[in-house]
Every structure is written in C-alpha cells, then in structure tokens.
Design a protein around this motif. Sequence first.
Motif, PDB file in Angstrom:
ATOM      1  N   THR A 183       0.880  -1.277   0.016  1.00 34.63           N
ATOM      2  CA  THR A 183      -0.053   0.097   0.069  1.00 34.63           C
ATOM      3  C   THR A 183       0.820   1.090  -0.092  1.00 34.63           C
ATOM      4  N   VAL A 184       0.581   2.155  -0.779  1.00 40.37           N
ATOM      5  CA  VAL A 184       1.252   3.490  -1.043  1.00 40.37           C
ATOM      6  C   VAL A 184       0.574   4.322  -0.625  1.00 40.37           C
ATOM      7  N   LEU A 185       1.062   5.314   0.037  1.00 39.56           N
ATOM      8  CA  LEU A 185       0.223   6.553   0.601  1.00 39.56           C
ATOM      9  C   LEU A 185       1.088   7.960   0.274  1.00 39.56           C
ATOM     10  N   LEU A 186       0.596   8.650  -0.874  1.00 34.33           N
ATOM     11  CA  LEU A 186       1.115  10.047  -1.248  1.00 34.33           C
ATOM     12  C   LEU A 186       0.389  11.123  -0.423  1.00 34.33           C
ATOM     13  N   CYS A 187       0.845  11.975   0.287  1.00 29.30           N
ATOM     14  CA  CYS A 187       0.066  12.986   1.235  1.00 29.30           C
ATOM     15  C   CYS A 187       1.032  14.324   1.490  1.00 29.30           C
ATOM     16  N   SER A 188       0.298  15.134   1.510  1.00 31.42           N
ATOM     17  CA  SER A 188       0.851  16.653   2.194  1.00 31.42           C
ATOM     18  C   SER A 188       1.097  16.593   3.585  1.00 31.42           C
ATOM     19  N   ASP A 189       2.031  17.347   3.946  1.00 32.15           N
ATOM     20  CA  ASP A 189       2.339  17.529   5.320  1.00 32.15           C
ATOM     21  C   ASP A 189       1.220  17.728   6.310  1.00 32.15           C
ATOM     22  N   GLY A 190      -0.076  18.037   6.044  1.00 30.61           N
ATOM     23  CA  GLY A 190      -1.074  18.299   6.887  1.00 30.61           C
ATOM     24  C   GLY A 190      -1.623  16.871   7.493  1.00 30.61           C
ATOM     25  N   ILE A 191      -1.065  15.856   6.634  1.00 29.09           N
ATOM     26  CA  ILE A 191      -1.431  14.452   7.504  1.00 29.09           C
ATOM     27  C   ILE A 191      -0.218  13.850   8.124  1.00 29.09           C
ATOM     28  N   SER A 192       1.108  13.875   7.448  1.00 26.59           N
ATOM     29  CA  SER A 192       2.209  13.401   8.141  1.00 26.59           C
ATOM     30  C   SER A 192       2.807  14.228   9.052  1.00 26.59           C
ATOM     31  N   ASP A 193       2.363  15.427   9.356  1.00 26.68           N
ATOM     32  CA  ASP A 193       2.747  16.292  10.419  1.00 26.68           C
ATOM     33  C   ASP A 193       1.647  16.047  11.669  1.00 26.68           C
ATOM     34  N   THR A 194       0.490  15.720  11.372  1.00 24.87           N
ATOM     35  CA  THR A 194      -0.496  15.438  12.475  1.00 24.87           C
ATOM     36  C   THR A 194      -0.689  14.249  12.941  1.00 24.87           C
ATOM     37  N   LEU A 195      -0.423  13.116  11.977  1.00 27.66           N
ATOM     38  CA  LEU A 195      -0.699  11.701  12.492  1.00 27.66           C
ATOM     39  C   LEU A 195       0.672  11.056  12.720  1.00 27.66           C
ATOM     40  N   SER A 196       0.852  10.304  13.691  1.00 24.31           N
ATOM     41  CA  SER A 196       2.191   9.637  14.048  1.00 24.31           C
ATOM     42  C   SER A 196       2.290   8.474  13.064  1.00 24.31           C
ATOM     43  N   PHE A 197       3.737   7.791  12.870  1.00 24.80           N
ATOM     44  CA  PHE A 197       3.975   6.735  11.945  1.00 24.80           C
ATOM     45  C   PHE A 197       3.148   5.613  12.337  1.00 24.80           C
ATOM     46  N   GLU A 198       2.823   5.263  13.780  1.00 28.57           N
ATOM     47  CA  GLU A 198       2.105   4.312  14.202  1.00 28.57           C
ATOM     48  C   GLU A 198       0.633   4.433  13.695  1.00 28.57           C
ATOM     49  N   GLN A 199       0.099   5.538  13.835  1.00 29.20           N
ATOM     50  CA  GLN A 199      -1.341   5.687  13.244  1.00 29.20           C
ATOM     51  C   GLN A 199      -1.541   5.662  11.905  1.00 29.20           C
ATOM     52  N   ILE A 200      -0.510   6.305  11.210  1.00 26.56           N
ATOM     53  CA  ILE A 200      -0.321   6.062   9.641  1.00 26.56           C
ATOM     54  C   ILE A 200      -0.586   4.492   9.146  1.00 26.56           C
ATOM     55  N   SER A 201       0.461   3.848   9.718  1.00 30.12           N
ATOM     56  CA  SER A 201       0.721   2.222   9.559  1.00 30.12           C
ATOM     57  C   SER A 201      -0.514   1.713   9.835  1.00 30.12           C
ATOM     58  N   ALA A 202      -1.197   1.879  10.950  1.00 26.95           N
ATOM     59  CA  ALA A 202      -2.419   1.064  11.410  1.00 26.95           C
ATOM     60  C   ALA A 202      -3.769   1.486  10.275  1.00 26.95           C
ATOM     61  N   ASP A 203      -3.800   2.766   9.994  1.00 27.89           N
ATOM     62  CA  ASP A 203      -4.699   3.000   9.091  1.00 27.89           C
ATOM     63  C   ASP A 203      -4.620   2.186   7.892  1.00 27.89           C
ATOM     64  N   LEU A 204      -3.416   2.320   7.318  1.00 31.53           N
ATOM     65  CA  LEU A 204      -3.115   1.543   5.918  1.00 31.53           C
ATOM     66  C   LEU A 204      -3.339   0.051   5.995  1.00 31.53           C
ATOM     67  N   ALA A 205      -3.385  -0.541   7.074  1.00 33.66           N
ATOM     68  CA  ALA A 205      -3.703  -2.016   7.202  1.00 33.66           C
ATOM     69  C   ALA A 205      -5.180  -2.213   6.742  1.00 33.66           C
ATOM     70  N   LEU A 206      -5.807  -1.035   6.870  1.00 31.34           N
ATOM     71  CA  LEU A 206      -7.434  -1.252   6.724  1.00 31.34           C
ATOM     72  C   LEU A 206      -7.793  -1.134   5.239  1.00 31.34           C
ATOM     73  N   PRO A 207      -8.887  -1.549   4.537  1.00 29.34           N
ATOM     74  CA  PRO A 207      -9.380  -1.417   3.381  1.00 29.34           C
ATOM     75  C   PRO A 207      -9.365   0.139   2.927  1.00 29.34           C
ATOM     76  N   VAL A 208      -8.681   0.463   1.699  1.00 31.03           N
ATOM     77  CA  VAL A 208      -8.353   1.923   1.566  1.00 31.03           C
ATOM     78  C   VAL A 208      -9.448   2.891   1.702  1.00 31.03           C
ATOM     79  N   ASP A 209     -10.634   2.422   1.376  1.00 30.58           N
ATOM     80  CA  ASP A 209     -11.963   3.619   1.835  1.00 30.58           C
ATOM     81  C   ASP A 209     -11.910   3.941   3.290  1.00 30.58           C
ATOM     82  N   GLU A 210     -11.731   2.521   3.987  1.00 28.60           N
ATOM     83  CA  GLU A 210     -11.433   2.761   5.376  1.00 28.60           C
ATOM     84  C   GLU A 210     -10.541   3.459   5.936  1.00 28.60           C
ATOM     85  N   ALA A 211      -9.260   3.172   5.296  1.00 27.01           N
ATOM     86  CA  ALA A 211      -8.343   3.725   5.732  1.00 27.01           C
ATOM     87  C   ALA A 211      -8.184   5.596   5.501  1.00 27.01           C
TER      88      ALA A 211
END
Length: 241
Positions: A183-211
């Motif tokens: 799974t690949v995520l492209l994002c502006s820093d509004g996502i990656s500066d707000t969410l932790s690596f742990e949160q992003i990783s856990a989210d990307l484990a979900l189906p893409v719409d749910e993520a």
Amino acid sequence: MSIEIANVQGIGNRTEQQDAFGASRISDYGTDGILLTVCDGMGGMASGGVIAREVMARVLEVFPWKEDFDVPGYLNSISSSVYDNFYGQGGSTIVMIHLKENLLRFWSIGDSDIFLQRDGKLIPLNIRHEYANELIVKAITLGFPVTNAFSDPQAAALSDYIGKRNPMCETNRLPLELKDGDTVLLCSDGISDTLSFEQISADLALPVDEAASKMEQEIISANLENQDNYTGIILRYIGGR
C-alpha cells in the motif's frame, strides 16, 4: 493484477484549500499504468492554491509519456515558469508516483511524503527537502552537534520546491517492484505532521476507503489549532491472487 485507490482531503483550520491532487484514468492502467500526484501550495506565499492546481494540471496533461521522458527536467521547466510568473514569491511541493504493472517510480520536490506499507511496516520512500537536512550534513561535516540542526529557527523551511530556480527532484533510479498487498500513501504534510507513523501504519492496514476515513477522523480528533490543509491518496496493489 489490479489496484484499489482512495483519497482524503480537508481544509483543516486554514481559510482556503491550497492542496491539489490528481490521477490519470484508472481504466487505462492496463496499457499506461497510473499516475498519481499530490501538490501542496505553499502557505503564506502568493497564490499557493492556484500554483498547486496548475502544477498538477501540467503534469497530467503530458501523461502518458514515453519511457525516456525526462520527468525531472519537465518538473524543472514548470518550476522555472512558476518562478517567472510569481517572481519567486509563490510555489508548491509535489509528490508523484507512476505504477505500471507492478513497477513503481516516484518523484518528489518539497516536504510532502510518500510512504510504502509492506508486511505491516511503514517505509518512507522520499526525503523531505527541508533546510534541517542541509544543516545535518553541515554539522556532520564540520563536527557540530547534530541536535543544533533541529533547533535552528529555519530548520523546517523548504530547501527545494516548485517555484524555485533549478530545484532538486528526488527520484528512484530503478523502479520498485510492488508485492501483493503493498500500500502506498502520497500525502501533504497536513497528514504526516499531524498523525504519527504508528497511526498511519495502522490506518493503511485497513481497506483503502476505511483507511482514508480513519485518517480524516484522527486529524479532526487531534483538533490542532494550526491544522494545515490535508490531502492524501492511498493506492493498494493487488497481485496475482
């Protein structure tokens, strides 16, 4: 093989949306692959949103391109045009991927991010073009404490961006072979500066719409006073199952 795609975007606590995102036709994936891009207009500078949308449109208008197309050179020409039109007082970041079959190429200018989630591990694919990274190299070279790089008031300032003369474009020289379930995520820093690596990783484990929905919920729940615009595109590669 196939792909699944979802996106998330919000204005945060800004007065306008200065992020832009775009994709080539998913129906053409079998012949041309797919191109995804996220552009983050630089806040506090002139016409950030206008520039981000223009950069995105100019990238998509030349796709599909031939194998020998000079993508960094083309981005450099766009950057020079933005510089000429805005006198160096406006700009945008860009992160972009092209996936054809299972081969991934990426390009990056600025401080937006590209992440790969593989086997439950989150891997940053690009390096942010921030002044802090230059200071780290300088500290190592001259023997200064590396911690000084992060305390510098200009540490978070962009060292390269679309709208600068001759910005450095980061790219992978050899394509990355995706595996089933990557799974690949492209994002502006509004996502990656707000969410932790742990949160992003856990989210990307979900189906893409749910993520995508979970990321937005977490950003809203964080309720940061200075929450930036946030934009993300999530792509999941499904190999031969």
